[in-house]
Motif scaffolding. Structure first.
Motif, mmCIF file in Angstrom:
data_model
loop_
_atom_site.group_PDB
_atom_site.id
_atom_site.type_symbol
_atom_site.label_atom_id
_atom_site.label_comp_id
_atom_site.label_asym_id
_atom_site.label_seq_id
_atom_site.Cartn_x
_atom_site.Cartn_y
_atom_site.Cartn_z
ATOM 1 N N SER A 81 0.803 -1.222 0.000
ATOM 2 C CA SER A 81 0.000 0.000 0.000
ATOM 3 C C SER A 81 0.836 1.272 0.000
ATOM 4 C CB SER A 81 -0.923 0.014 1.228
ATOM 5 O OG SER A 81 -0.169 0.251 2.411
ATOM 6 N N GLY A 82 2.139 1.168 0.183
ATOM 7 C CA GLY A 82 2.951 2.381 0.216
ATOM 8 C C GLY A 82 4.354 2.102 0.711
ATOM 9 N N GLN A 83 4.833 2.922 1.661
ATOM 10 C CA GLN A 83 6.209 2.828 2.137
ATOM 11 C C GLN A 83 6.453 1.538 2.914
ATOM 12 O OE1 GLN A 83 5.893 6.698 4.233
ATOM 13 N NE2 GLN A 83 7.771 7.249 3.130
ATOM 14 N N ASP A 84 7.674 1.072 2.815
ATOM 15 C CA ASP A 84 8.064 -0.131 3.554
ATOM 16 C C ASP A 84 8.733 0.310 4.857
ATOM 17 O OD1 ASP A 84 8.722 -2.634 4.377
ATOM 18 O OD2 ASP A 84 10.245 -3.002 2.852
ATOM 19 N N ASP A 85 7.910 0.821 5.788
ATOM 20 C CA ASP A 85 8.451 1.423 7.005
ATOM 21 C C ASP A 85 7.960 0.732 8.270
ATOM 22 O OD1 ASP A 85 5.836 2.173 6.801
ATOM 23 O OD2 ASP A 85 6.162 4.318 7.079
ATOM 24 N N LEU A 86 7.486 -0.495 8.141
ATOM 25 C CA LEU A 86 6.938 -1.204 9.293
ATOM 26 C C LEU A 86 8.068 -1.823 10.110
ATOM 27 C CD1 LEU A 86 4.100 -1.736 10.403
ATOM 28 C CD2 LEU A 86 4.154 -3.950 9.266
#
Length: 348
Positions: free
Chosen positions: A144-149
């Motif tokens: 869904s968007g940035q890979d910031d998890l």
């Protein structure tokens, strides 16, 4: 542990929901870390549940905190089927949850192939889709968007199937509308901290920011650590990943802790004074929330003299001391040399 072929329980690429979760989130490698202490039968149940995951666990590290009830023998028996995908670390001293998880997480991220570290205690029994549900949610979130998890947390229930009040997730304070909507779009909720009762930690973030602080023996180690990993990153509560926390009672975290209240007070002061986990404005809000919680704890207590003693000693030590280096605390605990080397590396 090694990078050998996947043999043992649930080996392979997975089928059904496991296969879909792998496809959605890529060829991720997950190392589970379980910390055990004197709960032999619960440990057996937890390990059997890990072996039965629909999306197989890639590697497993069990840290036995110097149990004297035969827990280490149970672990050795069940890990034999995992072959070189599993490792049992027997400590010679009980280092508490903080020490056990620091050792286990260090052993997990020493393997450069590990993408996620899945941590839990020996009284945590994962449902069969606990891992596949978390990875599927991560896959949708990343798409869904940035890979910031950086962190995910499972839904934690008690033995009656109701949400466990000790592990109720709290929404992130001041999460932006975009953050809330993005989390909701994948069936999750944005969070700011999580307990070690089935938490998924991004290995790259661990390698960047280090380990739990071992001197936080017994209390607030998971709060400080998860908040530290999540400062400037994203975290999700994932209802599609469900575990059962088999505590003796379905109690909340503000129940009367007796003499252990000392650790709650001392360690919270360490967080507020010394940790980089919280922003300044968050520190102020959490201080106020902690004060309210302590008032509730005193009101519920049957012996307030014990709590007053814990408050006095914890307040004194929380202001006058600071956590020791983890390598110092673990020096006599029988940590294997290769894991201690990794702890030194991450502590720097």
């Amino acid at each position: 542990m090694s990078d050998g072929a996947a043999t043992g329980p649930s080996a392979g690429t997975g089928t059904g929901s496991g296969a879909s979760s792998v496809g959605a989130s890529g060829a991720l490698r997950v190392t589970a870390v379980l910390v055990a202490w004197n709960r032999r039968e619960l440990l057996r149940e937890a390990l059997e549940a890990l072996a039965a995951q629909t999306r197989p666990v890639d590697r497993l590290v069990v840290v036995d905190n110097a149990s004297d009830d035969g827990s280490d023998a149970v672990a050795a028996e069940l890990l034999a089927a995992w072959g070189d995908r599993a490792r049992l670390i027997r400590l010679t001293e009980n280092t508490g949850g903080a020490g056990g998880f620091a050792v286990g997480i260090a052993a997990a991220v020493a393997d450069p192939a590990t993408d996620w570290v899945w941590v839990m205690d020996d009284d945590t029994v994962p449902g069969p889709d606990a891992l596949s549900g978390a990875l599927a949610t991560f896959g949708r979130y990343r798409a869904s968007g940035q890979d910031d998890l950086a962190v995910m947390g499972s839904r934690v229930v008690w033995t009656d199937g109701a949400d466990h009040p000790m592990n109720t997730p709290k929404a992130k304070i001041r999460a932006s509308r975009a953050e809330r909507e993005r989390a909701a779009s994948v069936g999750a909720m944005e969070i700011r901290s999580i307990s070690f009762v089935s938490a998924f930690l991004r290995a790259a973030r661990v390698r960047e920011l280090g380990l739990p602080i071992v001197d936080y023996f017994l209390w607030n180690d998971d709060f400080e650590y998860s908040a530290r990993l999540l400062r400037g990153a994203r975290g999700l509560f994932v209802p599609d990943s469900v575990v059962t926390h088999k505590t003796a009672k379905r109690g909340s975290s503000d129940a009367d802790p007796g003499p252990r209240f000392f650790f709650e007070v001392r360690n919270k002061l360490w967080v507020f004074r010394l940790s980089k986990a919280l922003y300044g404005w968050e520190n102020a809000l959490y201080i106020a929330a902690t004060a309210r919680r302590w008032v509730r704890t005193f009101r519920a207590s049957q012996d307030r003299s014990v709590l007053r003693d814990g408050l006095r000693r914890g307040w004194r030590d929380g202001w006058r001391t600071r956590p020791r280096a983890s390598t110092e605390v673990l020096a006599t605990a029988g940590v294997p040399d290769d894991v201690m080397d990794q702890i030194r590396l991450l502590e720097r």
